[in-house]
Design a protein around this motif. Sequence first.
Motif, PDB file in Angstrom:
ATOM      1  N   ALA A 120     -89.326 120.635  24.446  1.00 11.21           N
ATOM      2  CA  ALA A 120     -88.676 119.515  24.214  1.00 11.21           C
ATOM      3  C   ALA A 120     -88.202 119.215  25.464  1.00 11.21           C
ATOM      4  O   ALA A 120     -87.991 120.007  25.914  1.00 11.21           O
ATOM      5  CB  ALA A 120     -87.377 119.217  22.718  1.00 11.21           C
ATOM      6  N   ASP A 121     -87.211 117.409  25.438  1.00 12.86           N
ATOM      7  CA  ASP A 121     -86.556 117.056  26.080  1.00 12.86           C
ATOM      8  C   ASP A 121     -85.331 117.605  25.854  1.00 12.86           C
ATOM      9  O   ASP A 121     -85.002 116.387  25.057  1.00 12.86           O
ATOM     10  CB  ASP A 121     -87.120 115.720  26.768  1.00 12.86           C
ATOM     11  CG  ASP A 121     -86.406 115.414  27.909  1.00 12.86           C
ATOM     12  OD1 ASP A 121     -85.358 115.763  28.697  1.00 12.86           O
ATOM     13  OD2 ASP A 121     -86.707 114.274  27.988  1.00 12.86           O
ATOM     14  N   ILE A 122     -84.386 118.079  26.617  1.00 15.89           N
ATOM     15  CA  ILE A 122     -83.542 118.755  25.855  1.00 15.89           C
ATOM     16  C   ILE A 122     -82.102 117.047  26.029  1.00 15.89           C
ATOM     17  O   ILE A 122     -81.578 117.210  25.599  1.00 15.89           O
ATOM     18  CB  ILE A 122     -82.818 119.975  27.126  1.00 15.89           C
ATOM     19  CG1 ILE A 122     -82.165 119.385  28.081  1.00 15.89           C
ATOM     20  CG2 ILE A 122     -83.143 120.909  27.462  1.00 15.89           C
ATOM     21  CD1 ILE A 122     -81.253 120.543  29.453  1.00 15.89           C
ATOM     22  N   LEU A 123     -83.101 116.275  26.980  1.00 19.62           N
ATOM     23  CA  LEU A 123     -82.139 114.730  26.439  1.00 19.62           C
ATOM     24  C   LEU A 123     -81.780 114.125  25.997  1.00 19.62           C
ATOM     25  O   LEU A 123     -80.932 113.499  24.989  1.00 19.62           O
ATOM     26  CB  LEU A 123     -82.600 114.126  27.688  1.00 19.62           C
ATOM     27  CG  LEU A 123     -82.064 114.738  29.098  1.00 19.62           C
ATOM     28  CD1 LEU A 123     -82.489 113.575  30.846  1.00 19.62           C
ATOM     29  CD2 LEU A 123     -80.265 114.679  29.084  1.00 19.62           C
ATOM     30  N   LYS A 124     -82.983 114.915  24.778  1.00 21.16           N
ATOM     31  CA  LYS A 124     -83.556 113.971  23.529  1.00 21.16           C
ATOM     32  C   LYS A 124     -83.494 115.159  22.059  1.00 21.16           C
ATOM     33  O   LYS A 124     -83.556 114.668  21.421  1.00 21.16           O
ATOM     34  CB  LYS A 124     -84.924 113.810  23.902  1.00 21.16           C
ATOM     35  CG  LYS A 124     -85.069 112.271  24.765  1.00 21.16           C
ATOM     36  CD  LYS A 124     -86.267 112.176  24.853  1.00 21.16           C
ATOM     37  CE  LYS A 124     -86.654 111.374  25.516  1.00 21.16           C
ATOM     38  NZ  LYS A 124     -88.522 110.665  25.952  1.00 21.16           N
ATOM     39  N   GLN A 146     -77.987 111.172  34.405  1.00 21.03           N
ATOM     40  CA  GLN A 146     -77.898 112.048  32.770  1.00 21.03           C
ATOM     41  C   GLN A 146     -77.264 113.043  32.745  1.00 21.03           C
ATOM     42  O   GLN A 146     -76.540 113.127  31.475  1.00 21.03           O
ATOM     43  CB  GLN A 146     -79.477 112.056  32.964  1.00 21.03           C
ATOM     44  CG  GLN A 146     -79.935 110.944  33.023  1.00 21.03           C
ATOM     45  CD  GLN A 146     -81.632 110.570  32.338  1.00 21.03           C
ATOM     46  OE1 GLN A 146     -82.114 111.177  33.623  1.00 21.03           O
ATOM     47  NE2 GLN A 146     -82.330 110.296  31.673  1.00 21.03           N
ATOM     48  N   ARG A 147     -76.212 113.113  34.246  1.00 24.22           N
ATOM     49  CA  ARG A 147     -75.786 114.810  33.462  1.00 24.22           C
ATOM     50  C   ARG A 147     -74.542 114.402  32.519  1.00 24.22           C
ATOM     51  O   ARG A 147     -73.873 115.242  32.210  1.00 24.22           O
ATOM     52  CB  ARG A 147     -75.280 115.460  35.438  1.00 24.22           C
ATOM     53  CG  ARG A 147     -76.688 116.176  36.163  1.00 24.22           C
ATOM     54  CD  ARG A 147     -77.096 116.031  37.027  1.00 24.22           C
ATOM     55  NE  ARG A 147     -78.291 117.195  37.472  1.00 24.22           N
ATOM     56  CZ  ARG A 147     -78.077 116.870  38.940  1.00 24.22           C
ATOM     57  NH1 ARG A 147     -77.050 116.960  39.564  1.00 24.22           N
ATOM     58  NH2 ARG A 147     -79.472 116.694  39.275  1.00 24.22           N
ATOM     59  N   LEU A 148     -74.079 113.510  32.874  1.00 32.02           N
ATOM     60  CA  LEU A 148     -72.995 113.389  32.110  1.00 32.02           C
ATOM     61  C   LEU A 148     -73.219 113.102  30.996  1.00 32.02           C
ATOM     62  O   LEU A 148     -71.837 113.937  29.930  1.00 32.02           O
ATOM     63  CB  LEU A 148     -71.723 112.943  33.196  1.00 32.02           C
ATOM     64  CG  LEU A 148     -69.942 112.623  32.357  1.00 32.02           C
ATOM     65  CD1 LEU A 148     -69.356 113.447  31.776  1.00 32.02           C
ATOM     66  CD2 LEU A 148     -68.909 111.088  32.574  1.00 32.02           C
ATOM     67  N   GLU A 149     -73.948 112.388  30.357  1.00 33.61           N
ATOM     68  CA  GLU A 149     -74.210 112.245  29.000  1.00 33.61           C
ATOM     69  C   GLU A 149     -75.014 113.378  28.020  1.00 33.61           C
ATOM     70  O   GLU A 149     -74.024 113.648  27.503  1.00 33.61           O
ATOM     71  CB  GLU A 149     -74.577 111.121  29.117  1.00 33.61           C
ATOM     72  CG  GLU A 149     -75.316 111.145  27.638  1.00 33.61           C
ATOM     73  CD  GLU A 149     -76.814 109.807  27.737  1.00 33.61           C
ATOM     74  OE1 GLU A 149     -77.005 109.692  26.300  1.00 33.61           O
ATOM     75  OE2 GLU A 149     -76.820 109.733  28.526  1.00 33.61           O
TER      76      GLU A 149
END
Length: 246
Positions: A120-124, A146-149
């Motif tokens: 998976a994409d760790i952002l999702k 995208q790092r702070l979020e």
Amino acid sequence: MSESDRIFAQPQTQVPDFTFNEDVVRVFPDMIKRSVPGYPTIVENIGVLGARFATPNSVLYDLGCSLGAVTQALRRHVKSDGCRVIGVDNSAPMIERCGEYLRAQDAMHQELLPVELIEADILKLDLKPCSLIALNFTLQFIAPEQRLELLTRLHSALLPGGALILSEKLRFADEQEHDLLTDLHIDFKRANGYSELEIAQKRTAIENVMRPDTLDTHRERLLAAGFSKVVPWFQCLNFASLIALP
């Protein structure tokens, strides 16, 4: 069995951007050992740190788990009842080979923590409440904006008393310091048998993919994400690891 890293040994007319594909997976243990000073020490001690911060019946995350070195270290060291490790990576070849390594670890040891591997994409990722999160040389491959979020979401998932372990390659605001540590890192690669061609082509392949931050940037971003304390616990040349407390 890992092969020797010869990916950039031959001249390439156009060097493509670095990706964690099947060619990299085959040589990854050799590549990381010869490219990242202090890597074995970082990995083993994430297991030791995990044993300190893991709370009973909680999830431990290895985000960007690659071949599962951190996952294996957590399984060796964490003895808290009811814990389990979730390893996440967006590379299918990495996840497949990681599963093979973990099954081999299971065959050699008894009563290890259970593991779930997720491609998976760790952002999702839908994060579960957890007591430990390892981002071991993963954040540097996430787009800077995208790092702070992501870190804010990780902070929200951490249980009281837990910790985030963040390992990263560093850049340095002072130009002389940056140049010195960059040169010393290249010396490290030479000492591990990489040729000038391999070093140059690897740098070209990775420069658009991996974007390091300064230590101050990491600290400020982690605090902005809600963490209360950021403690550097390891540095070797331009590679470092930090503990961030919720």
